[in-house]
Write a protein that holds these residues in place. Structure first.
Motif, PDB file in Angstrom:
ATOM      1  N   GLY A  27      -1.374  10.919  -6.238  1.00  0.00           N
ATOM      2  CA  GLY A  27      -1.143  10.602  -4.832  1.00  0.00           C
ATOM      3  C   GLY A  27      -0.154  11.539  -4.180  1.00  0.00           C
ATOM      4  O   GLY A  27       0.966  11.716  -4.665  1.00  0.00           O
ATOM      5  N   ALA A  60       1.661   7.101  -7.611  1.00  0.00           N
ATOM      6  CA  ALA A  60       2.086   6.978  -6.210  1.00  0.00           C
ATOM      7  C   ALA A  60       0.814   6.927  -5.371  1.00  0.00           C
ATOM      8  O   ALA A  60       0.701   7.589  -4.341  1.00  0.00           O
ATOM      9  CB  ALA A  60       2.962   8.166  -5.834  1.00  0.00           C
ATOM     10  N   TRP A 110      -5.256  -2.722  11.779  1.00  0.00           N
ATOM     11  CA  TRP A 110      -5.096  -2.833  10.318  1.00  0.00           C
ATOM     12  C   TRP A 110      -4.763  -4.270   9.986  1.00  0.00           C
ATOM     13  O   TRP A 110      -3.819  -4.842  10.555  1.00  0.00           O
ATOM     14  CB  TRP A 110      -3.984  -1.856   9.926  1.00  0.00           C
ATOM     15  CG  TRP A 110      -3.313  -1.961   8.615  1.00  0.00           C
ATOM     16  CD1 TRP A 110      -2.498  -2.963   8.189  1.00  0.00           C
ATOM     17  CD2 TRP A 110      -3.336  -1.003   7.547  1.00  0.00           C
ATOM     18  NE1 TRP A 110      -2.015  -2.680   6.945  1.00  0.00           N
ATOM     19  CE2 TRP A 110      -2.515  -1.478   6.511  1.00  0.00           C
ATOM     20  CE3 TRP A 110      -3.968   0.233   7.356  1.00  0.00           C
ATOM     21  CZ2 TRP A 110      -2.305  -0.790   5.329  1.00  0.00           C
ATOM     22  CZ3 TRP A 110      -3.747   0.911   6.176  1.00  0.00           C
ATOM     23  CH2 TRP A 110      -2.935   0.404   5.175  1.00  0.00           C
TER      24      TRP A 110
HETATM   25  P1  FAD Z   1       0.446   6.136   0.551  1.00  0.00           P
HETATM   26  O1  FAD Z   1       1.087   6.644   1.782  1.00  0.00           O
HETATM   27  O2  FAD Z   1      -0.649   5.143   0.690  1.00  0.00           O
HETATM   28  O3  FAD Z   1      -0.089   7.402  -0.262  1.00  0.00           O
HETATM   29  C1  FAD Z   1      -0.946   7.260  -1.366  1.00  0.00           C
HETATM   30  C2  FAD Z   1      -1.651   8.595  -1.596  1.00  0.00           C
HETATM   31  O4  FAD Z   1      -2.400   8.496  -2.813  1.00  0.00           O
HETATM   32  C3  FAD Z   1      -2.661   8.943  -0.507  1.00  0.00           C
HETATM   33  O5  FAD Z   1      -2.541  10.305  -0.176  1.00  0.00           O
HETATM   34  C4  FAD Z   1      -4.020   8.637  -1.170  1.00  0.00           C
HETATM   35  O6  FAD Z   1      -5.056   9.436  -0.658  1.00  0.00           O
HETATM   36  C5  FAD Z   1      -3.710   8.973  -2.603  1.00  0.00           C
HETATM   37  N1  FAD Z   1      -4.548   8.258  -3.586  1.00  0.00           N
HETATM   38  C6  FAD Z   1      -4.942   6.965  -3.562  1.00  0.00           C
HETATM   39  N2  FAD Z   1      -5.655   6.671  -4.660  1.00  0.00           N
HETATM   40  C7  FAD Z   1      -5.688   7.794  -5.421  1.00  0.00           C
HETATM   41  C8  FAD Z   1      -6.244   8.102  -6.692  1.00  0.00           C
HETATM   42  N3  FAD Z   1      -6.909   7.191  -7.407  1.00  0.00           N
HETATM   43  N4  FAD Z   1      -6.106   9.375  -7.170  1.00  0.00           N
HETATM   44  C9  FAD Z   1      -5.417  10.328  -6.460  1.00  0.00           C
HETATM   45  N5  FAD Z   1      -4.879  10.075  -5.246  1.00  0.00           N
HETATM   46  C10 FAD Z   1      -4.987   8.818  -4.744  1.00  0.00           C
HETATM   47  N6  FAD Z   1       7.474   2.603   6.207  1.00  0.00           N
HETATM   48  C11 FAD Z   1       8.644   3.158   6.635  1.00  0.00           C
HETATM   49  O7  FAD Z   1       9.474   3.599   5.802  1.00  0.00           O
HETATM   50  N7  FAD Z   1       8.942   3.243   7.975  1.00  0.00           N
HETATM   51  C12 FAD Z   1       8.092   2.768   8.944  1.00  0.00           C
HETATM   52  O8  FAD Z   1       8.366   2.864  10.141  1.00  0.00           O
HETATM   53  C13 FAD Z   1       6.862   2.147   8.511  1.00  0.00           C
HETATM   54  N8  FAD Z   1       6.003   1.631   9.426  1.00  0.00           N
HETATM   55  C14 FAD Z   1       4.844   1.035   8.980  1.00  0.00           C
HETATM   56  C15 FAD Z   1       3.986   0.475   9.934  1.00  0.00           C
HETATM   57  C16 FAD Z   1       2.801  -0.152   9.523  1.00  0.00           C
HETATM   58  C17 FAD Z   1       1.935  -0.816  10.537  1.00  0.00           C
HETATM   59  C18 FAD Z   1       2.468  -0.152   8.139  1.00  0.00           C
HETATM   60  C19 FAD Z   1       1.202  -0.819   7.648  1.00  0.00           C
HETATM   61  C20 FAD Z   1       3.309   0.419   7.195  1.00  0.00           C
HETATM   62  C21 FAD Z   1       4.509   1.000   7.611  1.00  0.00           C
HETATM   63  N9  FAD Z   1       5.394   1.582   6.688  1.00  0.00           N
HETATM   64  C22 FAD Z   1       6.579   2.108   7.104  1.00  0.00           C
HETATM   65  C23 FAD Z   1       5.077   1.578   5.253  1.00  0.00           C
HETATM   66  C24 FAD Z   1       4.607   2.963   4.796  1.00  0.00           C
HETATM   67  O9  FAD Z   1       3.540   3.427   5.592  1.00  0.00           O
HETATM   68  C25 FAD Z   1       4.166   2.899   3.336  1.00  0.00           C
HETATM   69  O10 FAD Z   1       5.067   2.121   2.586  1.00  0.00           O
HETATM   70  C26 FAD Z   1       4.137   4.313   2.739  1.00  0.00           C
HETATM   71  O11 FAD Z   1       3.242   5.139   3.439  1.00  0.00           O
HETATM   72  C27 FAD Z   1       3.763   4.251   1.261  1.00  0.00           C
HETATM   73  O12 FAD Z   1       3.752   5.553   0.732  1.00  0.00           O
HETATM   74  P2  FAD Z   1       3.041   5.822  -0.662  1.00  0.00           P
HETATM   75  O13 FAD Z   1       3.207   7.295  -0.896  1.00  0.00           O
HETATM   76  O14 FAD Z   1       3.533   4.859  -1.688  1.00  0.00           O
HETATM   77  O15 FAD Z   1       1.511   5.473  -0.436  1.00  0.00           O
END
Ligand code: FAD
Length: 399
Positions: A7, A157, A272
C-alpha cells in the motif's frame, strides 16, 4: 533490514520514509497502476507534522498547504459562533508544530517524491498483495499478478479493505455506522461572499455536521459533511462513488450559505458510507504488522486516521531499530506501544458524532452553551481538551 510495504497511501509512504531514514531497504507494493488520491482535502495536525519535521518534509508540505488561523465551531443554520481557538499563541504554534490543511493529491505527491529520492527504495505499481507466509527467517508475499517477494518484515498499509488483515483475522464484519459522508472541493473564486474563513470550522446541527477549511494556499474550499442515514439502507464504502448534488443540497437545506455554496459550486460530489469495525485483537503475526487504517480504521470525526498512520510509521521504524536482531519482537513492541492511543482516538471519534449531532433544543443547549461560555471566557481552557492529541510527540517516545 529488507522491508516490504503493502500500500502506497499516506500510511505506506510514511512508513517507507521512516524506515529509509533509519537505513533500511524498502519495497512498496501498490495495487493501483498509478498513485492517485481523490480530489479532497485532509487535515494535517501537529502530532503528524512532528514526524514530517524530523523527516525534513515540513517545509515542503507547508508550501502546498493552507495554514488555518483557528479551530472554530458554529451552528450549522445560523452560523452563530460557539468558540474560536487560535492556532498561534504569540507568534508560535499553539501545539508547538504547525496545523495544516492540504489537498490529498499534493500530500501523496510530496511523500512519493521524497521516497523516490532514496536509492534504497523501490515502488512496484499494479501489484496487489493477495497473501503472505511467515518463513523461518523471513516472510514471503504473493501477488495477484503471480509475482512473489521475500523480505525480513511485511507491513500491511493496505487500508480499510486490507487483504493482509483478512488473512490474519478472517473476514471482518463491518457494520454501517448510520452516517454517510459527503466530500466536495470548490474554487474559492466561485464562492463570492460565501468563502468559508481560513479556519478548521465544524458546523453543528440536528443529526448532521459539516467541516469546512481551505486548501492550496487558500485557493480551494474543502467540505466534509456527515449526515445520519437509515441504518437499513444499503451504502457503499468507496470514494469513487459520486453523489447527486440535489441530494447533498437537500441534506443541508437551510444551512448557512458558506456551507451550501461549496455544494452548489463543486465540480464533483463524493458520497461515502461510514462503517464501524470492532477493534482487532492483534496487529501482528510474527514478521507481519498491520498499520494505519488496516490496523485501526476510525470514524473521521476527529480528522486523525491518517495522522495516526503517520505516528504508527515512526513507531514501527523506531521499534525495528530497538530490536535489530528480532523483527517479530520489534513488531510486537510497535503494536503494544500504539494500541492504547489509537483506541482512544477511535473511541473519541465515535463520541464526537454524538456531540456534533445533538437532536433537540434541550440537548443542544446542554451541549453547546458550556462550549459557547468556555469559548468566550477561556478559549485556552477549551483548547486543553485537545492537548493529549496534538501535543503528543511520537518522535520522543522511547518505547
Ligand atoms: P489508505 O489511504 O486507504 O491507503 C491504502 C493503499 O493501499 C491504497 O493506495 C490502496 O490502493 C493500496 N492497497 C489496498 N489493497 C492493496 C493490496 N492488496 N495490495 C497492494 N496495495 C493495496 N485523516 C486525517 O488524518 N485527517 C483528516 O482530515 C481526515 N479526514 C477524513 C475524512 C473522511 C470523510 C474520511 C472517510 C477519512 C478521513 N481521514 C482523515 C482518515 C484518512 O483518510 C485515513 O485514515 C487514511 O487515508 C488511511 O491511510 P492508509 O495509508 O492507512 O490507507
Amino acid at each position: 533490514m529488507r522491508i516490504l510495504i503493502a500500500g502506497a497511501g499516506i500510511g505506506g509512504l510514511s512508513t517507507a520514509l521512516c524506515c529509509l531514514a533509519l537505513g533500511h531497504q524498502v519495497t512498496i507494493l501498490e495495487q493501483s497502476p498509478r498513485l492517485s488520491e481523490i480530489g479532497a482535502g485532509i487535515q494535517l495536525p501537529p502530532n503528524a507534522m512532528r514526524v514530517f519535521d524530523k523527516l525534513g518534509l515540513a517545509g515542503k508540505l507547508q508550501q502546498y498547504s493552507a495554514k488555518p488561523a483557528a479551530l472554530t465551531a458554529r451552528m450549522g443554520i445560523s452560523g452563530r459562533r460557539l468558540f474560536r481557538i487560535p492556532l498561534e499563541q504569540g507568534n508560535a504554534p499553539r501545539w508547538h508544530a504547525p496545523y495544516l490543511h492540504i489537498h490529498r493529491a499534493d500530500y501523496i505527491q510530496v511523500l512519493f517524491n521524497a521516497v523516490t529520492q532514496h536509492t534504497d527504495a523501490k515502488l512496484e505499481l499494479a501489484t496487489c498483495v493477495s497473501s503472505y507466509k511467515n518463513l523461518a527467517n523471513g516472510v514471503s508475499v504473493s501477488c495477484t499478478n503471480a509475482r512473489k517477494y521475500d523480505a525480513d518484515v511485511l507491513v500491511a498499509a493496505d487500508g480499510i479493505h486490507s487483504n493482509i488483515r483478512k488473512q490474519m483475522h478472517g473476514r471482518s464484519n463491518p457494520h454501517f455506522s448510520g452516517n454517510i459522508a459527503w466530500r466536495a472541493v470548490a474554487p474559492v473564486e466561485m464562492l463570492g461572499a460565501n468563502v468559508p474563513e481560513n479556519n478548521a470550522c465544524v458546523w453543528m446541527g440536528k443529526g448532521r455536521h459539516a467541516v469546512t477549511y481551505r486548501l492550496r494556499c487558500g485557493e480551494l474550499a474543502n467540505f466534509v459533511g456527515v449526515v445520519e442515514a437509515e441504518r437499513n439502507t444499503p451504502q457503499t464504502e468507496s470514494w469513487s462513488t459520486q453523489g447527486e448534488r440535489s441530494e447533498a443540497l437537500e441534506d443541508f437545506r437551510g444551512w448557512h450559505s458558506c456551507v451550501t455554496s461549496i455544494l452548489e459550486n463543486a465540480p464533483q460530489l463524493h458520497r461515502w458510507g461510514l462503517f464501524d469495525r470492532a477493534p482487532l485483537t492483534g496487529w501482528t503475526n510474527q514478521r507481519v504488522a498491520l498499520l494505519g487504517d488496516a490496523a485501526h480504521p476510525m470514524l473521521p470525526f476527529m480528522a486523525q486516521g491518517a495522522a495516526m498512520a503517520v505516528e504508527d510509521a515512526w513507531q514501527l521504524a523506531a521499534s525495528l531499530n530497538t530490536y535489530p536482531d528480532s523483527p517479530a519482537e520489534a513488531l510486537q513492541c510497535y503494536a503494544a506501544s500504539r494500541r492504547q492511543r489509537c483506541s482512544k482516538a477511535q473511541r473519541q471519534s465515535s463520541r464526537n458524532a454524538r456531540i456534533f449531532h445533538r437532536k433537540n433544543a434541550m440537548s443542544q443547549t446542554l451541549q453547546y452553551l458550556p462550549l459557547w461560555i468556555g469559548g468566550k471566557l477561556a478559549p485556552s481552557l477549551l483548547a486543553r481538551q485537545f492537548d493529549w492529541l496534538y501535543s503528543y510527540d511520537i518522535t520522543n517516545n522511547n518505547a
